[in-house]
Motif scaffolding. Structure first.
Motif, mmCIF file in Angstrom:
data_model
loop_
_atom_site.group_PDB
_atom_site.id
_atom_site.type_symbol
_atom_site.label_atom_id
_atom_site.label_comp_id
_atom_site.label_asym_id
_atom_site.label_seq_id
_atom_site.Cartn_x
_atom_site.Cartn_y
_atom_site.Cartn_z
ATOM 1 N N ARG A 177 57.201 -28.066 -52.204
ATOM 2 C CA ARG A 177 57.177 -29.496 -52.448
ATOM 3 C C ARG A 177 56.712 -30.251 -51.214
ATOM 4 O O ARG A 177 55.902 -31.185 -51.302
ATOM 5 C CB ARG A 177 58.580 -29.935 -52.885
ATOM 6 C CG ARG A 177 58.742 -31.434 -53.139
ATOM 7 C CD ARG A 177 59.463 -32.108 -52.004
ATOM 8 N NE ARG A 177 59.842 -33.483 -52.313
ATOM 9 C CZ ARG A 177 60.088 -34.389 -51.406
ATOM 10 N NH1 ARG A 177 60.009 -34.092 -50.118
ATOM 11 N NH2 ARG A 177 60.448 -35.611 -51.760
ATOM 12 N N LEU A 208 53.238 -32.548 -51.152
ATOM 13 C CA LEU A 208 53.272 -33.977 -50.878
ATOM 14 C C LEU A 208 52.569 -34.320 -49.566
ATOM 15 O O LEU A 208 52.037 -35.416 -49.416
ATOM 16 C CB LEU A 208 54.716 -34.477 -50.849
ATOM 17 C CG LEU A 208 55.482 -34.432 -52.183
ATOM 18 C CD1 LEU A 208 56.783 -35.212 -52.066
ATOM 19 C CD2 LEU A 208 54.656 -34.986 -53.324
ATOM 20 N N VAL A 215 48.882 -34.434 -50.525
ATOM 21 C CA VAL A 215 48.635 -35.651 -51.303
ATOM 22 C C VAL A 215 48.749 -36.880 -50.414
ATOM 23 O O VAL A 215 47.973 -37.830 -50.553
ATOM 24 C CB VAL A 215 49.626 -35.742 -52.485
ATOM 25 C CG1 VAL A 215 49.468 -37.066 -53.217
ATOM 26 C CG2 VAL A 215 49.425 -34.584 -53.446
ATOM 27 N N CYS A 260 53.417 -35.692 -59.091
ATOM 28 C CA CYS A 260 53.815 -34.585 -58.206
ATOM 29 C C CYS A 260 55.061 -33.891 -58.754
ATOM 30 O O CYS A 260 55.135 -32.654 -58.763
ATOM 31 C CB CYS A 260 54.078 -35.109 -56.794
ATOM 32 S SG CYS A 260 52.610 -35.572 -55.862
ATOM 33 N N ALA A 316 47.198 -29.539 -55.530
ATOM 34 C CA ALA A 316 46.883 -30.900 -55.094
ATOM 35 C C ALA A 316 45.511 -31.332 -55.598
ATOM 36 O O ALA A 316 45.319 -32.492 -55.996
ATOM 37 C CB ALA A 316 46.936 -30.986 -53.572
ATOM 38 N N LEU A 357 45.888 -32.155 -59.193
ATOM 39 C CA LEU A 357 46.637 -33.399 -59.289
ATOM 40 C C LEU A 357 45.726 -34.606 -59.035
ATOM 41 O O LEU A 357 45.809 -35.605 -59.749
ATOM 42 C CB LEU A 357 47.791 -33.371 -58.291
ATOM 43 C CG LEU A 357 48.772 -34.546 -58.290
ATOM 44 C CD1 LEU A 357 50.172 -34.059 -57.921
ATOM 45 C CD2 LEU A 357 48.348 -35.622 -57.284
#
Length: 450
Positions: free
Chosen positions: A357, A361, A364, A401, A425, A428
């Protein structure tokens, strides 16, 4: 006589007809003028969304939301009725007819439950996401009984069966009970601000629909039906203080029971809510199950987020999904370690401190030019002095996410493999770009440009 069936009729007396006002040529031309698609759409869109649906179970909200898909077919079907002078034959198959008996029993309403089950079988629900099933439950299945609800106080067993079918469809995609649902139906039916999904409790909705009859008796004595009630039952008695005798018709005693449930809402001949005027929606809000507001509602509320992502975010925020600590309790899993990193207990770790995680993140965040990897980042973003559009985009990215992390968790548990954070990512980013392109904000402020 069936709907759409042609029957012989007697001819009218022309002499009698001509004694009264008759249509002029202009009136004839207006009546014979072809119906346009715009007129049909305007008529359908003028129906309030909370009104009861037709016998097919589709409410006006469903037609409005799906108009871009079904609008042409609906218009063609309606114009065909005006051209031919006959209703579609298929309408006969959708009309529900219930002959009132001395007492309405559960077996008398089997057709209602069967109709909902048949609708589920025709929807191909196995291919729908949770969010797709939620839309159908909200706009179709849970409102099919509304065709009966304004006229009958339905047996509790029937309404319980309606709720059970809708619950099973939401979580299983079928009408049959398969496993313990992630969230109880009572919680699903509370308002979104209170941690639910805003669906309606069937028994409460039935009371509020019949409650309109109670309201009419109290404030609209000129109605023909109310006059009959006063003549046969009340006979000058105060409606709010009236007690039915034991030999009264069963249905009348049921209406009196609905009045008893609503009695606290009447104050000096007025409804104590909604400016003194009774509405079904207002009464439901008064009678429904209430809970305290949840602090995470606004954090996951976003108008542009993909619905299935929003549904997953709701279950995560509510801690409704069966993570491995719960699976251990059920004997399904041998350990409660995170499916992705296998380092810590999955609960309170997967969406907060898991290494996967954090890496996702971080990547991103570099794409956005801001750090969103810290705990409580949604709260931080919500409090920034950004425009509504920028806040919505930021929240959409974070909730997306969450969705991708959950999907990788399931992939690891079921297939013992996961994709690398940079690959996830990239996918996403493509999803976010596509979503924003299709949303097309009407206006972008200078604050957004900067």
């Amino acid at each position: 006589m069936k709907v759409g069936e042609t029957v012989p009729t007697a001819k009218g007396n022309a002499k009698i007809i001509k004694k009264e006002a008759i249509c002029t040529d202009a009136h004839w031309a207006l009546l014979l003028k072809p119906i346009t698609d715009a007129e049909i759409k305007a008529a359908i869109f003028s129906i309030p969304e909370h009104k009861s649906p037709g016998p097919d179970g589709y409410s006006s909200a469903f037609y409005k939301d799906s108009w871009s898909i079904i609008g042409d077919e609906v218009c063609n079907a309606i114009k065909d009725v005006f051209r031919s002078g006959k209703l579609l034959r298929q309408l006969n198959a959708t009309i529900l007819t219930l002959i009132p008996k001395c007492r309405l029993k559960k077996n008398d309403c089997v057709i209602l439950n069967n109709k909902i089950v048949d609708r589920i079988r025709s929807l191909g629900a196995k291919n729908l996401s949770y969010a797709g099933r939620l839309v159908l439950v909200s706009s179709v299945l849970s409102t099919m009984h509304n065709y009966w609800a304004p006229m009958f106080v339905l047996p509790k067993g029937v309404l319980q069966r309606v709720d059970n079918i809708c619950r099973n469809f939401l979580w299983e995609g079928s009408s049959e009970y398969g496993k313990v649902p992630s969230v109880g139906w009572q919680k699903v039916c509370v308002q979104k601000q209170e941690g639910g999904l805003g669906l309606k409790q069937s028994h409460v909705w039935n009371i509020t629909m019949v409650g309109k009859l109670v309201w009419w008796i109290d404030v609209q004595p000129d109605r023909l039906w109310v006059q009959w009630v006063n003549l046969v039952y009340l006979k000058g008695s105060n409606w709010l203080e009236y007690n039915p005798s034991s030999d009264c018709y069963w249905y009348w005693r049921k209406i009196c029971g609905v009045r008893d449930n609503m009695i606290e809402g009447f104050v000096e001949g007025q409804w104590s809510h909604n400016s003194g005027v009774y509405t079904v929606k207002g009464c439901y809000q008064w009678l429904r199950l209430k809970r305290d507001r949840v602090d995470w509602y606004r954090k996951i509320r976003c108008p542009i987020v993909i619905p299935k992502h929003n549904f997953i975010a709701w279950t995560i925020a509510d801690q409704a999904f069966k993570l491995k600590d719960r699976l251990v309790q059920y004997g399904v899993s041998k350990d409660d370690l995170c499916c992705i990193c296998q380092m810590h207990t999955e609960t309170h770790h997967l969406f907060v401190k898991c290494q996967f995680r954090q890496e996702l993140l971080h990547i991103v965040g570099e794409w956005l030019g801001t750090d969103i990897s810290k705990e409580g980042s949604i709260i931080t973003h919500a409090r920034r002095r950004w425009s509504k559009l920028r806040k919505s985009i930021s929240t959409t990215i974070v909730l997306t996410c969450w969705y991708f992390i959950w999907m990788q968790r399931n992939k690891s548990r079921l297939h013992q493999c996961i994709s690398r954070p940079n690959i996830v990512a990239k996918h996403l980013q493509e999803v976010i770009r596509s979503r924003l392109f299709h949303c097309k904000p009407v206006c972008i402020s200078q604050k957004d440009v900067n």
